[in-house]
Enzyme design. Structure first.
Site, mmCIF file in Angstrom:
data_model
loop_
_atom_site.group_PDB
_atom_site.id
_atom_site.type_symbol
_atom_site.label_atom_id
_atom_site.label_comp_id
_atom_site.label_asym_id
_atom_site.label_seq_id
_atom_site.Cartn_x
_atom_site.Cartn_y
_atom_site.Cartn_z
ATOM 1 N N ASN A 13 0.869 -1.416 -0.159
ATOM 2 C CA ASN A 13 0.123 0.034 0.079
ATOM 3 C C ASN A 13 0.809 1.177 0.077
ATOM 4 O O ASN A 13 1.331 1.588 1.139
ATOM 5 C CB ASN A 13 -0.992 -0.018 1.224
ATOM 6 C CG ASN A 13 -1.773 1.204 1.385
ATOM 7 O OD1 ASN A 13 -2.040 1.923 0.378
ATOM 8 N ND2 ASN A 13 -2.212 1.509 2.358
ATOM 9 N N TRP A 14 1.091 1.941 -1.011
ATOM 10 C CA TRP A 14 1.898 2.975 -1.222
ATOM 11 C C TRP A 14 1.478 4.136 -0.635
ATOM 12 O O TRP A 14 2.041 5.266 -0.583
ATOM 13 C CB TRP A 14 2.407 3.395 -2.586
ATOM 14 C CG TRP A 14 3.185 2.132 -3.494
ATOM 15 C CD1 TRP A 14 3.624 1.018 -2.797
ATOM 16 C CD2 TRP A 14 4.104 2.567 -4.670
ATOM 17 N NE1 TRP A 14 4.321 0.543 -3.721
ATOM 18 C CE2 TRP A 14 4.923 1.412 -4.692
ATOM 19 C CE3 TRP A 14 4.262 3.370 -5.292
ATOM 20 C CZ2 TRP A 14 5.809 1.173 -5.526
ATOM 21 C CZ3 TRP A 14 4.933 3.512 -6.311
ATOM 22 C CH2 TRP A 14 5.746 2.141 -6.743
ATOM 23 N N LYS A 15 0.222 4.333 -0.274
ATOM 24 C CA LYS A 15 -0.717 5.543 0.095
ATOM 25 C C LYS A 15 -0.364 6.661 -0.614
ATOM 26 O O LYS A 15 -0.447 6.641 -1.874
ATOM 27 C CB LYS A 15 -0.247 5.674 1.694
ATOM 28 C CG LYS A 15 -0.478 4.234 2.447
ATOM 29 C CD LYS A 15 -0.233 4.504 3.955
ATOM 30 C CE LYS A 15 -0.157 3.208 4.768
ATOM 31 N NZ LYS A 15 0.006 3.241 6.135
ATOM 32 N N GLU A 100 -6.352 4.268 8.268
ATOM 33 C CA GLU A 100 -6.316 5.738 8.290
ATOM 34 C C GLU A 100 -7.634 6.569 7.626
ATOM 35 O O GLU A 100 -7.855 7.605 7.507
ATOM 36 C CB GLU A 100 -5.357 5.927 7.077
ATOM 37 C CG GLU A 100 -4.038 5.753 7.982
ATOM 38 C CD GLU A 100 -2.582 5.249 6.901
ATOM 39 O OE1 GLU A 100 -1.716 5.142 7.775
ATOM 40 O OE2 GLU A 100 -2.935 5.318 5.659
ATOM 41 N N GLY A 174 3.047 2.242 11.031
ATOM 42 C CA GLY A 174 3.833 3.296 10.557
ATOM 43 C C GLY A 174 4.795 3.740 12.205
ATOM 44 O O GLY A 174 5.459 4.526 12.265
ATOM 45 N N SER A 206 3.474 -2.045 10.402
ATOM 46 C CA SER A 206 5.017 -1.938 10.890
ATOM 47 C C SER A 206 5.764 -3.405 10.338
ATOM 48 O O SER A 206 6.681 -3.756 10.842
ATOM 49 C CB SER A 206 5.427 -1.859 12.103
ATOM 50 O OG SER A 206 5.164 -0.439 12.202
ATOM 51 N N GLY A 227 2.984 -1.267 4.159
ATOM 52 C CA GLY A 227 3.284 0.291 4.181
ATOM 53 C C GLY A 227 4.255 0.762 3.525
ATOM 54 O O GLY A 227 4.812 0.400 2.645
ATOM 55 N N GLY A 228 5.090 1.361 4.472
ATOM 56 C CA GLY A 228 6.382 2.108 4.071
ATOM 57 C C GLY A 228 7.121 1.182 3.431
ATOM 58 O O GLY A 228 7.976 1.738 2.627
#
Length: 244
Positions: A13-15, A100, A174, A206, A227-228
């Site tokens: 998920n690149w957000k 989010e 995150g 995370s 995520g990140g």
């Protein structure tokens, strides 16, 4: 006959990250997708990149997903994107109910349920996210919160072809914090008891190359929503390879 094992999925998920220059990272991810046997790989880029990413991939095994969708197929909803638009742009999946969205945008379980139905209407697989806050976990309410989210967010008609559930504890996203393996196993068992038997359950929050192997080795964890760490091909592939 015994059931076939559920096929793992690792989704990035690149957000709100990524520009056209991010094609370089996508190419690196796609290059390894064909060689990773037994695991599905997906990238969920920002909406501005979906069509370009899908076109660049062609017949590659890498799948493209959307990060959200509006419940309606079209209309006067400035700034929103329908599930049909995601499908038309090249998506096969859509994330709905990410924490989010639930917490920053005030989305309710009913909103998530409507978006799940929209994804199905457009022929997309819905990745429905659930997860508790730190306060809810410390109050001993984690399992009740997740069970309630599932009850309110999942429409009738769910099956292992149109649904994936992602457990993402809000306090772990995150932050670098992760639940214990026992905590993950407990919540995944709560989810498993409330969904069709062969539906995949992902863990998110995370996930990184250092902890992925231990988390993904658990029998009830069918992959990861990353995520990140999904923004760098090297880190993403280290996580994907842990599924093997």
């Amino acid at each position: 006959m015994p059931r076939a094992p559920r096929r793992p999925l690792v989704a990035g998920n690149w957000k709100m990250n990524g520009l056209r220059a991010s094609m370089v990272e996508l190419a690196e991810i796609a290059r390894g997708a064909g060689g990773l046997i037994g695991t599905d790989i997906m990238v969920c880029p920002p909406a501005t990149l979906i069509r370009e990413f899908a076109a660049a991939l062609g017949d590659a095994r890498l799948r493209i997903g959307g990060q959200d969708c509006h419940p309606e197929p079209k209309g006067a909803f400035t700034g929103d994107i329908s599930a049909e638009m995601l499908k038309d742009a090249g998506c096969s999946h859509a994330i709905v109910g990410h924490s989010e969205r639930r917490h920053a945008c005030g989305e309710t379980d009913a909103d998530v349920r409507a978006k799940t139905l929209a994804a199905w209407r457009a022929g997309l697989v819905a990745i429905v996210c659930v997860g508790e806050t730190r306060a809810e976990r410390e109050a001993g309410r984690a399992t009740a919160v997740v069970a309630g989210q599932l009850s309110g967010s999942l429409p009738d008609g769910a099956n292992d072809d149109n649904l994936i559930v992602a457990y993402e504890p809000v306090w772990a996203i995150g932050t670098g914090l992760t639940p214990t393996l026992a905590d993950i196993a407990e919540i995944h068992a709560v989810i498993r008891a409330r969904i069709p038997a062969d539906t995949r359950i992902l863990y998110g929050g995370s996930v990184n190359p250092k902890n992925a192997g231990e988390i993904l080795a658990h029998g009830e964890v069918d992959g990861a929503l990353v995520g990140g760490a999904s923004l760098k091909a090297e880190d993403f592939w280290a996580i994907a390879q842990a599924c093997g």
